[in-house]
Write a protein that holds these residues in place. Structure first.
Motif, short mmCIF file in Angstrom:
data_model
loop_
_atom_site.label_atom_id
_atom_site.label_comp_id
_atom_site.label_asym_id
_atom_site.label_seq_id
_atom_site.Cartn_x
_atom_site.Cartn_y
_atom_site.Cartn_z
N LYS A 1 -3.38 7.05 2.60
CA LYS A 1 -3.20 6.20 1.42
C LYS A 1 -3.34 6.99 0.12
CE LYS A 1 -4.97 2.13 3.78
NZ LYS A 1 -6.15 1.32 4.00
N VAL A 2 -2.53 6.59 -0.86
CA VAL A 2 -2.62 7.15 -2.21
C VAL A 2 -3.72 6.39 -2.95
CG1 VAL A 2 -1.37 7.54 -4.38
CG2 VAL A 2 -0.15 7.68 -2.18
N ILE B 1 9.75 1.25 3.83
CA ILE B 1 8.81 0.13 3.66
C ILE B 1 8.71 -0.55 5.02
CG2 ILE B 1 8.41 -2.11 2.58
CD1 ILE B 1 9.85 -0.97 0.08
N VAL C 1 1.44 8.30 1.94
CA VAL C 1 2.22 9.54 1.97
C VAL C 1 1.99 10.23 3.30
CG1 VAL C 1 2.27 9.93 -0.52
CG2 VAL C 1 0.34 10.79 0.80
N THR D 1 0.84 -1.19 0.00
CA THR D 1 0.00 0.00 0.00
C THR D 1 0.88 1.24 0.00
OG1 THR D 1 -1.69 -1.20 1.21
CG2 THR D 1 -1.84 1.20 1.24
N GLU D 2 0.64 2.13 -0.96
CA GLU D 2 1.38 3.39 -1.02
C GLU D 2 0.74 4.39 -0.05
OE1 GLU D 2 4.15 4.25 -2.62
OE2 GLU D 2 4.35 2.31 -3.62
N LYS E 1 1.46 11.02 -5.66
CA LYS E 1 1.75 11.10 -4.23
C LYS E 1 1.53 12.52 -3.71
CE LYS E 1 4.91 7.20 -3.98
NZ LYS E 1 6.23 6.73 -3.58
N THR F 1 6.06 7.37 2.00
CA THR F 1 6.88 8.46 1.47
C THR F 1 6.58 9.70 2.29
OG1 THR F 1 6.78 7.50 -0.75
CG2 THR F 1 7.48 9.80 -0.57
N ASP G 1 11.80 7.77 2.48
CA ASP G 1 10.74 6.78 2.32
C ASP G 1 11.15 5.48 2.98
OD1 ASP G 1 10.90 5.62 -1.13
OD2 ASP G 1 12.48 6.07 0.28
N HIS H 1 4.42 1.31 1.89
CA HIS H 1 5.56 2.07 1.37
C HIS H 1 5.23 3.52 1.71
CE1 HIS H 1 7.79 4.06 -2.17
NE2 HIS H 1 8.59 3.96 -1.14
#
Length: 128
Positions: free
Chosen positions: A36-37, A69, A5, A2-3, A43, A80, A67, A78
């Motif tokens: 979440k993105v 993980i 930011v 899951t991305e 981002k 950022t 960044d 992940h």
């Protein structure tokens, strides 16, 4: 994966942290504002949206601070972290239990989300 930011928002020698609500996973731990993105979202756009939704402020994302993980039992993220500046508004507690600006010396007084631990080490190095 899951991305996610988040924003590193500074105020002189202090930086903003937010306390997660009691009804969410990792309840009452401290973190950086973000989320979440969404699919199709950059981002930077996600960070602007999340800060508006969670704090009622407009931010200008700058460069990436770091960044990471991190694998939680329920999700791998992940994360950022962007340096960011508030360009409009005053932070409001729309989703968080609390919001604070703290110094590096105050970090040990707060229990952070595990994904943020590595970031806090770099913050200590860069703020001194």
């Amino acid at each position: 994966m899951t991305e996610v930011v988040a924003a590193l928002i500074r105020d002189g020698d202090r930086f903003m942290i937010c306390q997660r609500p009691a009804n969410k996973k990792r309840a009452l731990l401290w973190e950086f504002v973000g989320g979440k993105v969404e699919p199709g979202e950059t981002k930077e756009a996600a960070l602007i949206r999340e800060c508006t939704e969670e704090l009622a402020v407009t931010v200008a994302p700058q460069d990436i601070f770091m960044d990471v993980i991190h694998e939680y039992p329920d999700i791998t993220v992940h994360l950022t972290l962007f340096n960011a500046v508030i360009t409009a508004g005053i932070p409001q507690k729309l989703e968080h239990n609390d919001i604070k600006f703290i110094t590096v010396a105050e970090i040990p007084q707060y229990e952070f989300c595990p994904a943020d631990v590595e970031i806090l080490v770099k913050i200590k190095e860069s703020f001194t």
